[in-house]
Write a protein that holds these residues in place. Structure first.
Motif, PDB file in Angstrom:
ATOM      1  N   MET A  35       0.818  -1.292   0.084  1.00 33.60           N
ATOM      2  CA  MET A  35      -0.041   0.026  -0.033  1.00 33.60           C
ATOM      3  C   MET A  35       0.860   1.309  -0.021  1.00 33.60           C
ATOM      4  O   MET A  35       2.078   1.092   0.359  1.00 33.60           O
ATOM      5  N   THR A  36       0.488   2.232  -0.371  1.00 33.78           N
ATOM      6  CA  THR A  36       1.196   3.596  -0.373  1.00 33.78           C
ATOM      7  C   THR A  36       1.267   4.128   0.962  1.00 33.78           C
ATOM      8  O   THR A  36       0.479   3.928   1.776  1.00 33.78           O
ATOM      9  N   VAL A 143      -1.366   0.032  -6.200  1.00 38.78           N
ATOM     10  CA  VAL A 143      -0.516  -0.686  -7.263  1.00 38.78           C
ATOM     11  C   VAL A 143      -1.663  -1.579  -7.794  1.00 38.78           C
ATOM     12  O   VAL A 143      -2.480  -2.324  -7.059  1.00 38.78           O
TER      13      VAL A 143
ATOM     14  N   ASP B  33       4.463  10.422  -1.777  1.00 34.57           N
ATOM     15  CA  ASP B  33       3.784   9.884  -0.755  1.00 34.57           C
ATOM     16  C   ASP B  33       2.634   8.760  -1.539  1.00 34.57           C
ATOM     17  O   ASP B  33       2.201   8.069  -0.759  1.00 34.57           O
ATOM     18  N   LEU B  34       3.092   8.541  -2.965  1.00 28.56           N
ATOM     19  CA  LEU B  34       2.318   7.504  -3.485  1.00 28.56           C
ATOM     20  C   LEU B  34       3.409   6.439  -3.834  1.00 28.56           C
ATOM     21  O   LEU B  34       3.026   5.322  -4.646  1.00 28.56           O
ATOM     22  N   MET B  35       4.622   6.467  -3.243  1.00 28.99           N
ATOM     23  CA  MET B  35       5.458   5.091  -3.300  1.00 28.99           C
ATOM     24  C   MET B  35       4.781   4.094  -2.072  1.00 28.99           C
ATOM     25  O   MET B  35       4.132   4.403  -1.301  1.00 28.99           O
ATOM     26  N   THR B  36       5.191   2.859  -2.275  1.00 25.81           N
ATOM     27  CA  THR B  36       4.669   1.863  -1.095  1.00 25.81           C
ATOM     28  C   THR B  36       5.541   1.962  -0.223  1.00 25.81           C
ATOM     29  O   THR B  36       6.529   2.475   0.020  1.00 25.81           O
ATOM     30  N   GLY B 142       5.192  -0.756  -8.705  1.00 30.22           N
ATOM     31  CA  GLY B 142       4.607   0.731  -7.978  1.00 30.22           C
ATOM     32  C   GLY B 142       3.062   1.075  -8.748  1.00 30.22           C
ATOM     33  O   GLY B 142       2.820   0.471  -9.887  1.00 30.22           O
TER      34      GLY B 142
END
Lengths: 250, 250
Positions: A35-36, A143, B33-36, B142
């Motif tokens: 999850m992000t 994702v 903040d949209l990275m996991t 991602g």
């Protein structure tokens, strides 16, 4: 309103006259740490969470997010019956949307949990359709299962100028055949009980050796196999990757 | 080897005889903040990071990850020239892969930073092709630009049994026309300088009113507009969403 603005408002007390914001939050394919950061923060700060369950079963979305859901946060459960008729499912989304609307009217935000990505074959779309005209809705992408399956299968999905086609497994056999034939990279989603049909189509096109079967990607009981070795029975959360064209050397 | 095993090894001292693991880590569309959670942890724990830059410019991937990159961690930069000829780019991936291989041979892990998803039109595929036969490679999926753009445009990509077609903008005009015609949901990626051609194709098909233009989704300077109002010049990181079929009521 930008996501940034919405987050700012979510983190500051709302005047009573202000409606809450509905967040549709993608949780990724299943492994909780896919999850992000934004999804984790929104869930941890949630006033109220909402999620669907299928025919009274456990909610996959809730299971993915379990570790970050605050103790005692109110939960709105939309139990979606698995029927061929559409009216029962529509009714459950209607009543779920009405419950969510009550909370939003009170000025509280609602975080709706969505496996994968909310706008990629996600049930959140049915909540969105019922509420987006009346409330601020922020969709947080997640994702998708297609890139998760490609990662677990070590099969690049598409490179350079390749075309990618995503096909739901329930499509009729002749349509699947026509769409796969002449495509480049292909992902067949929602395999489940349609596996024998899909397998037959791929075999008829002579593509079985290029096809990989992936079930429950990133979960404990993940399966990654050449399509020829796939089991007879596939779960709903399974897909077939057919990557024909990738030129790995650029 | 599963991702879980790999992470376990990455967090424990490696015996000198043991080769390092190459991680291809998707960072999402641009907002950090949209990275996991997994991507953030792997980068924070990295022995060495690697990333591409285009023609000596700043690395978009490195910029997304900047806040979590440890101080002073060694960085392998693969500078990819923007040339029509493929040999110069191939040479830069060859030498980058050789540098990465040296680190892996020493028993250290390398975290390769990838904007979006590593296997979805990502340059990591060229590193993967050069090293995956000799080293353990773990790809961390991602958030892709297509679901990020759909979220920002408030346009569901695909629901139920809809087909989704992803087309790179550089495709020839007649191929774009043939592929868009008869498709359901369509995403045209990598719009950039191809915008006039793509716009003409969509207009000829009478679909302009259904098309949304999104540039630099989730970044400060994001643009979301009806295609009819799109600017003349589009950046590389822009796309057009054509969602024809969604049935929002389930």
């Amino acid at each position: 309103m930008t996501v940034g603005d919405a987050l700012g408002q979510a983190n500051s007390p709302l005047p009573p006259s202000r409606k809450g914001v509905l967040y549709g939050v993608g949780l990724g394919p299943g492994a909780p740490d896919l999850m992000t950061l934004r999804a984790a923060r929104l869930i941890a700060d949630a006033d109220v969470i909402a999620y669907p369950t299928l025919a009274g079963g456990e909610s996959f979305a809730r299971a993915i997010a379990a570790d970050v859901i605050p103790q005692g946060v109110p939960e709105i459960v939309m139990d979606v019956p698995m029927t061929v008729a559409r009216a029962p499912a529509q009714a459950s989304y209607d009543s779920g949307a009405a419950e969510i609307a009550k909370v939003l009217d009170s000025g509280q935000d609602v975080v709706c949990l969505c496996e994968g990505d909310p706008f990629f074959y996600g049930s959140f779309m049915y909540v969105f359709a019922r509420l987006s005209a009346r409330y601020d809705v922020e969709v947080v992408p997640g994702v998708t299962s297609i890139t998760a399956c490609a990662a677990r299968a070590s099969k690049p999905l598409a490179a350079r100028n390749e075309r990618l086609t995503v096909l739901p497994g329930p499509l009729p056999e002749d349509e699947l055949r026509n769409r796969i034939d002449g495509a480049e990279s292909v992902v067949v989603m929602k395999v489940g009980r349609h596996l024998p049909k899909i397998r037959a189509v791929i075999a008829a096109l002579g593509l079985t050796d290029q096809a990989v079967y992936v079930a429950r990607a990133t979960l404990e009981d993940e399966i990654v196999l050449p399509l020829a070795d796939a089991p007879e029975a596939a779960p709903y959360f399974s897909m077939i990757l057919l990557t024909k064209g990738a030129d790995p050397w650029l």
